[in-house]
Design an enzyme around this catalytic site. Structure first.
Site, mmCIF file in Angstrom:
data_model
loop_
_atom_site.group_PDB
_atom_site.id
_atom_site.type_symbol
_atom_site.label_atom_id
_atom_site.label_comp_id
_atom_site.label_asym_id
_atom_site.label_seq_id
_atom_site.Cartn_x
_atom_site.Cartn_y
_atom_site.Cartn_z
ATOM 1 N N ASP A 275 13.618 6.428 17.384
ATOM 2 C CA ASP A 275 14.439 5.822 16.329
ATOM 3 C C ASP A 275 15.429 6.871 15.841
ATOM 4 O OD1 ASP A 275 12.746 3.642 16.556
ATOM 5 O OD2 ASP A 275 11.495 4.220 14.856
ATOM 6 N N ASP B 161 7.266 -8.164 15.621
ATOM 7 C CA ASP B 161 6.644 -7.270 14.640
ATOM 8 C C ASP B 161 5.392 -7.966 14.129
ATOM 9 O OD1 ASP B 161 8.661 -5.426 14.878
ATOM 10 O OD2 ASP B 161 9.807 -6.166 13.167
#
EC number: 4.3.2.10
Length: 251
Positions: free
Chosen positions: A131, A12
């Site tokens: 997601d 990330d």
């Protein structure tokens, strides 16, 4: 021999640095993306995923530089996702040296983007990130905007549509298990077994057993972040463990 199962660390990125938080809260600096990507390359990762979690326009230039620097150092495929909204965004990142592009919210808002990008760059470059949160026993809904907004779309319907439009791969994250280290959502992976493109499972890895389990349930690749960043699991040891369990991996 069946195709080797892939181990994929995820980085990330926020403002050009690797960060790690639980559910995007309390972000901690985990280091320089080029150094970390090089380490994973050397440790035997099969691919790397970079996720630009700020993905604002002022950060876009920083991300291009990160991609260029990683491309010089890393010889395994890597993909980039986060805030990619147009063919121009994709083109800039692919030209900077990444191998695949991952699109998420933008694909839900404009599904045509999958068709257009697959046509221009080839399906092998296009990863659709999905997601999901469980809504009932065997049903999951797709969430967008970093897992904050329910799109109202059913997981299986959306994945089938994305594949029909040209997605070459699906990166499937369970928001319910993400960051818990309690194992991947195996029922979720089982539910998408019949999809005819590779499925990357994400969310919940905490032990070597979790990787073996998710492969047994049908995942083609397994993605994780903190267990690799903080060296709780070493990739070389993980692959030896999987090989001993009869899981085909590239050593």
């Amino acid at each position: 021999m069946s195709l080797a199962k892939r181990i994929i660390p995820c980085l990330d990125i926020n403002g050009g640095r690797v960060v790690k938080g639980v559910n995007f809260i309390g972000l901690q600096d985990a280091g320089d993306p080029v150094e970390i990507a090089r380490r994973y390359n050397d440790e035997g990762a099969d691919e790397i995923v970079l996720l630009d979690i700020t993905a604002s326009y002022e950060q876009r230039g920083i991300m291009i530089e990160v991609v260029k620097n990683i491309a010089k150092e890393v010889f395994i495929p890597f993909s980039v996702g986060g805030g990619i909204r147009s063919l121009e965004d994709m083109s800039a990142l692919l030209n900077a040296g990444c191998d695949k592009i991952s699109i998420n919210s933008a694909a839900i808002r404009n599904p045509q983007l999958i068709d257009e990008s697959a046509k221009r760059f080839g399906s092998q470059c296009i990863v659709v990130a999905v997601d999901v949160k469980k809504v009932s026993q065997n049903s999951w809904n797709v969430y967008i905007n970093g897992g904050r907004v329910d799109s109202g779309k059913d997981m299986l319907e959306w994945i089938n549509e994305a594949c029909a439009r040209g997605a070459g791969e699906i990166l499937l994250t369970s928001i319910d298990t993400d960051g818990t280290k309690g194992g991947y959502d195996k029922a979720m992976i089982e539910a998408v077994k019949s999809i005819n493109v590779p499925i990357i499972a994400s969310g919940g890895a905490g032990s070597m057993e979790d990787f073996a389990d998710v492969f047994v349930h049908g995942a083609d690749a397994a993605l994780a972040a903190s267990v690799f960043h903080y060296k709780e699991i070493e990739i070389k040891m993980l692959k030896t463990y999987l090989q001993d369990k009869g899981v085909p991996v590239r050593i």
